[in-house]
Design a protein around this motif. Structure first.
Motif, PDB file in Angstrom:
ATOM      1  N   ASN A  66       0.815  -1.220   0.000  1.00 35.26           N
ATOM      2  CA  ASN A  66       0.000   0.000   0.000  1.00 35.26           C
ATOM      3  C   ASN A  66       0.848   1.269   0.000  1.00 35.26           C
ATOM      4  O   ASN A  66       0.440   2.295  -0.541  1.00 35.26           O
ATOM      5  CB  ASN A  66      -0.929   0.031   1.218  1.00 35.26           C
ATOM      6  N   HIS A  67       2.011   1.201   0.604  1.00 33.22           N
ATOM      7  CA  HIS A  67       2.843   2.409   0.760  1.00 33.22           C
ATOM      8  C   HIS A  67       4.088   2.427  -0.130  1.00 33.22           C
ATOM      9  O   HIS A  67       4.784   3.440  -0.197  1.00 33.22           O
ATOM     10  CB  HIS A  67       3.288   2.536   2.222  1.00 33.22           C
ATOM     11  N   LYS A  68       4.351   1.333  -0.834  1.00 38.84           N
ATOM     12  CA  LYS A  68       5.593   1.193  -1.594  1.00 38.84           C
ATOM     13  C   LYS A  68       5.763   2.282  -2.659  1.00 38.84           C
ATOM     14  O   LYS A  68       6.831   2.884  -2.771  1.00 38.84           O
ATOM     15  CB  LYS A  68       5.642  -0.188  -2.242  1.00 38.84           C
ATOM     16  N   ALA A  69       4.741   2.576  -3.421  1.00 36.95           N
ATOM     17  CA  ALA A  69       4.838   3.573  -4.497  1.00 36.95           C
ATOM     18  C   ALA A  69       5.115   4.970  -3.927  1.00 36.95           C
ATOM     19  O   ALA A  69       5.947   5.723  -4.461  1.00 36.95           O
ATOM     20  CB  ALA A  69       3.567   3.585  -5.337  1.00 36.95           C
ATOM     21  N   GLN A  70       4.430   5.312  -2.843  1.00 28.63           N
ATOM     22  CA  GLN A  70       4.648   6.621  -2.220  1.00 28.63           C
ATOM     23  C   GLN A  70       6.063   6.721  -1.645  1.00 28.63           C
ATOM     24  O   GLN A  70       6.718   7.761  -1.766  1.00 28.63           O
ATOM     25  CB  GLN A  70       3.623   6.867  -1.119  1.00 28.63           C
ATOM     26  N   LEU A  73      15.040   1.447  -0.950  1.00 26.72           N
ATOM     27  CA  LEU A  73      13.684   0.959  -0.673  1.00 26.72           C
ATOM     28  C   LEU A  73      13.721  -0.465  -0.108  1.00 26.72           C
ATOM     29  O   LEU A  73      12.984  -0.781   0.840  1.00 26.72           O
ATOM     30  CB  LEU A  73      12.861   0.999  -1.959  1.00 26.72           C
ATOM     31  N   GLN A  74      14.601  -1.284  -0.638  1.00 22.13           N
ATOM     32  CA  GLN A  74      14.745  -2.641  -0.116  1.00 22.13           C
ATOM     33  C   GLN A  74      15.269  -2.610   1.322  1.00 22.13           C
ATOM     34  O   GLN A  74      14.796  -3.355   2.179  1.00 22.13           O
ATOM     35  CB  GLN A  74      15.696  -3.440  -1.006  1.00 22.13           C
ATOM     36  N   ASP A  75      16.236  -1.732   1.606  1.00 17.31           N
ATOM     37  CA  ASP A  75      16.744  -1.593   2.975  1.00 17.31           C
ATOM     38  C   ASP A  75      15.639  -1.143   3.930  1.00 17.31           C
ATOM     39  O   ASP A  75      15.574  -1.602   5.075  1.00 17.31           O
ATOM     40  CB  ASP A  75      17.903  -0.595   3.023  1.00 17.31           C
ATOM     41  N   VAL A  76      14.782  -0.244   3.456  1.00 15.38           N
ATOM     42  CA  VAL A  76      13.661   0.219   4.282  1.00 15.38           C
ATOM     43  C   VAL A  76      12.761  -0.969   4.624  1.00 15.38           C
ATOM     44  O   VAL A  76      12.352  -1.143   5.789  1.00 15.38           O
ATOM     45  CB  VAL A  76      12.851   1.332   3.572  1.00 15.38           C
ATOM     46  N   TYR A  77      12.452  -1.803   3.631  1.00 13.73           N
ATOM     47  CA  TYR A  77      11.589  -2.961   3.865  1.00 13.73           C
ATOM     48  C   TYR A  77      12.229  -3.930   4.868  1.00 13.73           C
ATOM     49  O   TYR A  77      11.568  -4.419   5.792  1.00 13.73           O
ATOM     50  CB  TYR A  77      11.276  -3.688   2.551  1.00 13.73           C
ATOM     51  N   ILE A  78      13.518  -4.175   4.709  1.00 10.60           N
ATOM     52  CA  ILE A  78      14.215  -5.109   5.608  1.00 10.60           C
ATOM     53  C   ILE A  78      14.221  -4.559   7.033  1.00 10.60           C
ATOM     54  O   ILE A  78      13.941  -5.289   7.989  1.00 10.60           O
ATOM     55  CB  ILE A  78      15.650  -5.371   5.102  1.00 10.60           C
ATOM     56  N   LEU A  84       1.782   3.273  11.132  1.00 11.58           N
ATOM     57  CA  LEU A  84       2.674   2.542  10.235  1.00 11.58           C
ATOM     58  C   LEU A  84       3.268   3.441   9.149  1.00 11.58           C
ATOM     59  O   LEU A  84       4.476   3.404   8.902  1.00 11.58           O
ATOM     60  CB  LEU A  84       1.936   1.361   9.590  1.00 11.58           C
ATOM     61  N   LYS A  85       2.435   4.255   8.524  1.00  9.17           N
ATOM     62  CA  LYS A  85       2.908   5.095   7.420  1.00  9.17           C
ATOM     63  C   LYS A  85       4.003   6.055   7.894  1.00  9.17           C
ATOM     64  O   LYS A  85       5.074   6.149   7.276  1.00  9.17           O
ATOM     65  CB  LYS A  85       1.738   5.883   6.819  1.00  9.17           C
ATOM     66  N   GLY A  86       3.769   6.749   8.991  1.00 11.66           N
ATOM     67  CA  GLY A  86       4.782   7.663   9.531  1.00 11.66           C
ATOM     68  C   GLY A  86       6.048   6.931   9.935  1.00 11.66           C
ATOM     69  O   GLY A  86       7.172   7.428   9.737  1.00 11.66           O
ATOM     70  N   TRP A  87       5.876   5.743  10.501  1.00  9.12           N
ATOM     71  CA  TRP A  87       7.008   4.932  10.918  1.00  9.12           C
ATOM     72  C   TRP A  87       7.848   4.518   9.709  1.00  9.12           C
ATOM     73  O   TRP A  87       9.085   4.591   9.739  1.00  9.12           O
ATOM     74  CB  TRP A  87       6.466   3.712  11.666  1.00  9.12           C
ATOM     75  N   LEU A  88       7.199   4.131   8.612  1.00 10.57           N
ATOM     76  CA  LEU A  88       7.920   3.756   7.388  1.00 10.57           C
ATOM     77  C   LEU A  88       8.681   4.951   6.802  1.00 10.57           C
ATOM     78  O   LEU A  88       9.811   4.808   6.336  1.00 10.57           O
ATOM     79  CB  LEU A  88       6.952   3.189   6.344  1.00 10.57           C
TER      80      LEU A  88
END
Length: 181
Positions: free
Chosen positions: A7-11, A30-35, A50-54
């Motif tokens: 849901n948030h990947k594109a943004q 982006l991959q590091d953020v996901y990990i 979650l969004k703010g945390w990401l």
């Protein structure tokens, strides 16, 4: 987590893309953020944040990217570094050019200036050799530098660039008791 990430990947990609000057690094960041988000999911206080945390993780990962970037360009392999001999020879050559101008100064200033600037003798040793105090040696060296500069400006015309660096010089014929060899 995976469905929320989608849901948030594109943004997040747009957020990172606007802040990183290397487009090829965007996906890696982006991959590091996901990990980081996946491995620290237990630190998330509520699902609503979650969004703010990401975005916070993305911001910190971007900062890490810039911290780890090399602040310089690699030198080519075929570039030969100047050795100590070349630098030492250039220093000696310059010293011999300046020696006549320093020797034109009154002995009170020329001796300590020559010892300090051309021979690299520490100021305390100069004071000991001349039988004066350390502050007296420092004072004579400073005054010698001022007198040397005045003498140099009398003996040479200098060309300066916009930044004030010397780009050329030519000796004056009059106003100097000795010319550099």
């Amino acid at each position: 987590m995976l469905s929320e990430w989608q849901n948030h990947k594109a943004q997040l990609r747009n957020y990172v893309y606007k802040r990183v000057d290397d487009a090829s690094a965007v996906d890696d960041i982006l991959q590091d953020v996901y990990i980081k988000a996946s491995s620290n999911l237990h630190q998330l206080k509520s699902q609503g944040s979650l969004k703010g945390w990401l975005y916070k993780i993305a911001y910190n990962t971007i900062m890490d990217f810039y911290r780890n970037k090399l602040p310089y360009d690699e030198l080519p392999e075929d570039l030969i570094a100047e050795g100590e001999d070349t630098v030492g020879e250039a220093r000696k050559e310059l010293a011999e050019c300046l020696r006549p101008l320093i020797d034109d100064l009154p002995e009170k200033y020329s001796t300590p200036l020559r010892l300090a600037e051309l021979e690299g003798v520490p100021q305390q040793e100069i004071a000991d050799q001349l039988g004066i105090s350390l502050s007296g040696a420092k004072s004579r060296i400073q005054r010698g530098r001022v007198k040397f500069r005045e003498h140099l400006m009398t003996c040479c015309d200098f060309e300066l660039n916009e930044g004030g660096a010397v780009t050329g010089y030519s000796p004056k014929k009059e106003g100097c008791s000795s010319q550099p060899k």
